[in-house]
Design an enzyme around this catalytic site. Structure first.
Site, short mmCIF file in Angstrom:
data_model
loop_
_atom_site.label_atom_id
_atom_site.label_comp_id
_atom_site.label_asym_id
_atom_site.label_seq_id
_atom_site.Cartn_x
_atom_site.Cartn_y
_atom_site.Cartn_z
N LYS B 65 15.11 -18.88 114.61
CA LYS B 65 15.08 -19.48 112.63
C LYS B 65 16.42 -18.01 112.65
O LYS B 65 16.41 -17.63 113.03
CB LYS B 65 13.81 -17.87 112.72
CG LYS B 65 13.58 -18.18 110.81
CD LYS B 65 12.54 -17.30 109.96
CE LYS B 65 12.82 -15.64 110.36
NZ LYS B 65 11.73 -14.51 110.06
N ARG B 109 4.26 -15.23 107.41
CA ARG B 109 4.21 -15.30 108.67
C ARG B 109 3.79 -13.10 108.70
O ARG B 109 3.33 -12.68 109.21
CB ARG B 109 4.69 -15.16 110.08
CG ARG B 109 6.12 -15.35 110.04
CD ARG B 109 6.67 -13.99 110.35
NE ARG B 109 8.14 -13.88 110.48
CZ ARG B 109 8.09 -13.02 110.63
NH1 ARG B 109 8.22 -12.08 109.87
NH2 ARG B 109 9.78 -12.90 111.11
N GLN B 137 5.79 -11.60 98.17
CA GLN B 137 5.47 -10.77 99.34
C GLN B 137 3.88 -10.02 98.61
O GLN B 137 2.67 -10.13 99.43
CB GLN B 137 5.68 -10.11 99.81
CG GLN B 137 5.56 -9.59 101.26
CD GLN B 137 5.14 -10.48 102.67
OE1 GLN B 137 3.97 -9.98 103.08
NE2 GLN B 137 5.74 -11.44 102.35
N ARG B 160 8.76 -1.39 88.28
CA ARG B 160 9.43 -2.62 87.15
C ARG B 160 7.43 -2.46 86.25
O ARG B 160 7.33 -3.78 86.72
CB ARG B 160 10.10 -3.40 87.27
CG ARG B 160 10.80 -2.83 87.64
CD ARG B 160 12.09 -3.46 88.27
NE ARG B 160 13.00 -4.48 86.41
CZ ARG B 160 13.63 -5.28 86.73
NH1 ARG B 160 15.04 -5.46 88.55
NH2 ARG B 160 14.23 -5.88 86.05
N ALA B 221 10.15 -1.67 104.78
CA ALA B 221 10.87 -1.21 105.75
C ALA B 221 11.41 -2.49 107.01
O ALA B 221 10.39 -2.44 108.00
CB ALA B 221 10.08 -0.25 106.67
N ASP B 222 12.10 -2.87 107.80
CA ASP B 222 13.03 -3.94 107.86
C ASP B 222 13.90 -2.92 108.43
O ASP B 222 15.21 -4.62 109.30
CB ASP B 222 12.85 -5.40 107.80
CG ASP B 222 13.37 -5.66 106.27
OD1 ASP B 222 14.18 -4.52 105.85
OD2 ASP B 222 12.91 -6.52 105.94
N LYS B 226 15.24 2.02 104.61
CA LYS B 226 14.49 1.39 104.70
C LYS B 226 12.91 2.99 104.68
O LYS B 226 12.46 2.84 106.23
CB LYS B 226 14.20 0.65 104.48
CG LYS B 226 14.82 -0.68 104.12
CD LYS B 226 14.50 -1.98 103.73
CE LYS B 226 15.65 -3.54 102.83
NZ LYS B 226 15.16 -4.09 103.28
#
Lengths: 329, 329
Positions: B65, B109, B137, B160, B221-222, B226
């Protein structure tokens, strides 16, 4: 995203422009003006997939190359290797072109690097070109030497002598007078400019066979364990040039000499620095010079972006096409 | 190589089949039956390109990917992210399909992993679902919870507040009764199943707000830095489940708690082991459970190969198409 198949790629490939782009890319690489992450490597049951990718500072695009090889393919009647290159916008990150080159651009950029090495390192007079191996890379190396070397006499040796005929036929059609030799050493002894293109895992050319003034480009060794030249020959060379210091000391032709400590890192010059005049390269006709080429992602970037630029020019397209795709609403 | 554009991908995507494939892929991942090299990362001036790739032992295909994001794209009027997946034969190494999903399959996914986490970890009775964030998401997480959770009441909060209306409209159309809350803590206090989907770099949900029995899935968080949940809440959780031990301790939601040593590696269970019944997961209704999802290449492999298999079935194609491409001569 524009798809370019192999026929379209061949149509828009300008060898002189690509060679020039690859030279400039080597210079940028050695100057550190690039981001080239470690090569991605994914083994699968019968082979390996490699992902080479990078960004040359200031370029409009970055490139990701996916290339696989499987040792089971020959028996299955399918091509042993495959490859594609994805050109992405360095402004938006979006892919703009997929070059379905089936590995051909990798073959070409490898051959062109050999020609660039010869251009900067070959002795002033080349009377005979020697080629070790007789496969696709052997043929391409010979073909791409034509613009940089006036010599049209070639000696060839392959460990399977029955393949000599086909190579000689190819070389003749390309304008060379070609002869088969009895061994790799015989090729080396009779040539001033030697290119080794085999996947050998043991030395084929000994130091004694090589005359002063010879230049050797070794492109076969590209993984740990591969070797075409005797470590004593590597140690004897007056000038050692590598495409990538980090790659060549790890898995290039010089890996054995580095491991056996018969050469030092300070003995090595990077090709990009030789091109830029920052490293001396050959300084006398009698020197033995060796170029160890493992293949760097900047070559893939240069060839892919050159082909895409030529395709754009031929199709009246200018600028980054990903900027023209606007969000709905 | 077959090209599948986004419309074709949507047409051949069977959510139940993909969810099932992703569950099985998590099990294989946690059992070590996979090769998942480190994620490739290439920064360019305005963003980053990530390459996730891997091979699940025994699969017919491996998947690569390529996904990019650029913070400058919004101002340019182009999509902030992009993506494609390349499906390659694990027999020949040849690419067999290019899924031009534009990042959609990554969104899906990720949402499906959230649904899988909820399926295995949510309390027996969910009266209210809480969603933090209101972007794509957030919407997909809510949508994919439907098959695994009977609750149709949702509380939402976005930093927001002007975006609440659009989310509530989406949720209503999807069959939910949706209400906006005044804060992330208010969402947590009023929900039994919470999903956090923001790129926040500081905790939004404090421990005090969370009632016993709550399950929280954190997908925001990735990358290092984060964080959506207070480290004290992470430390208080009775059950901590991660999609990948190595990724989550490095750059997932739990990274802060790991760094501050308020949790230990032995406190963590991998989702694949929970699915397989090798790790206990939730064992009592009053437990607080947290699932930290960073996204693993096996999810990409599962969704890409599922879509390709569905496309093949719909087009009367069987077997590895790269075996049908024979060499000339």
């Amino acid at each position: 995203m524009q798809l370019l198949n192999l026929a379209t790629i061949r149509q828009h490939l300008d060898p002189a422009a690509v060679m020039d782009a690859i030279e400039k890319a080597f210079v940028k690489y050695s100057a550190g003006d690039v981001t080239v992450p470690p090569v991605g490597h994914l083994p699968f049951p019968t082979g390996d997939c490699h992902i080479k990718y990078g960004y040359i500072t200031g370029d409009d695009y970055f490139v990701i190359k996916i290339a696989s090889g499987s040792h089971g393919n020959h028996a299955l009647g399918v091509s042993p290797s495959s490859g594609m290159m994805v050109v992405c916008s360095a402004t938006t990150g979006h892919p703009v072109a997929l070059l379905q080159d089936e590995g051909h651009l990798t073959d070409l950029r490898t051959a062109m690097a050999g020609a660039i090495a010869a251009k900067y390192l070959a002795p002033p007079e080349v009377r005979t070109i020697g080629i070790i191996g007789s496969g696709i890379q052997a043929k391409l190396q010979l073909e791409y030497l034509k613009p940089v070397c006036a010599c049209r006499k070639v000696l060839v040796w392959n460990h399977r002598a029955e393949r000599h005929g086909e190579f000689i036929e190819f070389a003749s059609a390309a304008g060379f007078t070609a002869t088969a030799a009895d061994s790799a050493d015989d090729v080396a002894a009779g040539s001033d400019l030697v290119v080794t293109t085999t996947p050998s895992t043991s030395a084929m050319i000994g130091s004694a066979a090589v005359r002063p003034g010879t230049h050797i480009t070794a492109v076969g060794a590209d993984t740990p364990g591969k070797q075409e030249l005797d470590a004593a020959l590597v140690a004897r060379a007056d000038v050692l040039v590598v495409d990538s210091l980090s790659q060549c000391t790890d898995h290039g032709e010089i890996q054995t000499a580095v491991r056996e400590k018969t050469i030092r890192a300070s003995d090595l010059q990077e090709l990009g620095n030789v091109i830029a005049g920052k490293a001396p390269g050959r300084t006398a006709p009698e020197q033995i010079t060796i170029a160890d080429l493992t293949g760097v992602a900047v070559q893939d970037i240069a060839i892919a972006t050159s082909v895409f630029a030529a395709w754009q020019a031929a199709n009246g397209q200018t600028g980054d096409p990903s900027l023209a795709v606007t969000l709905p609403g």
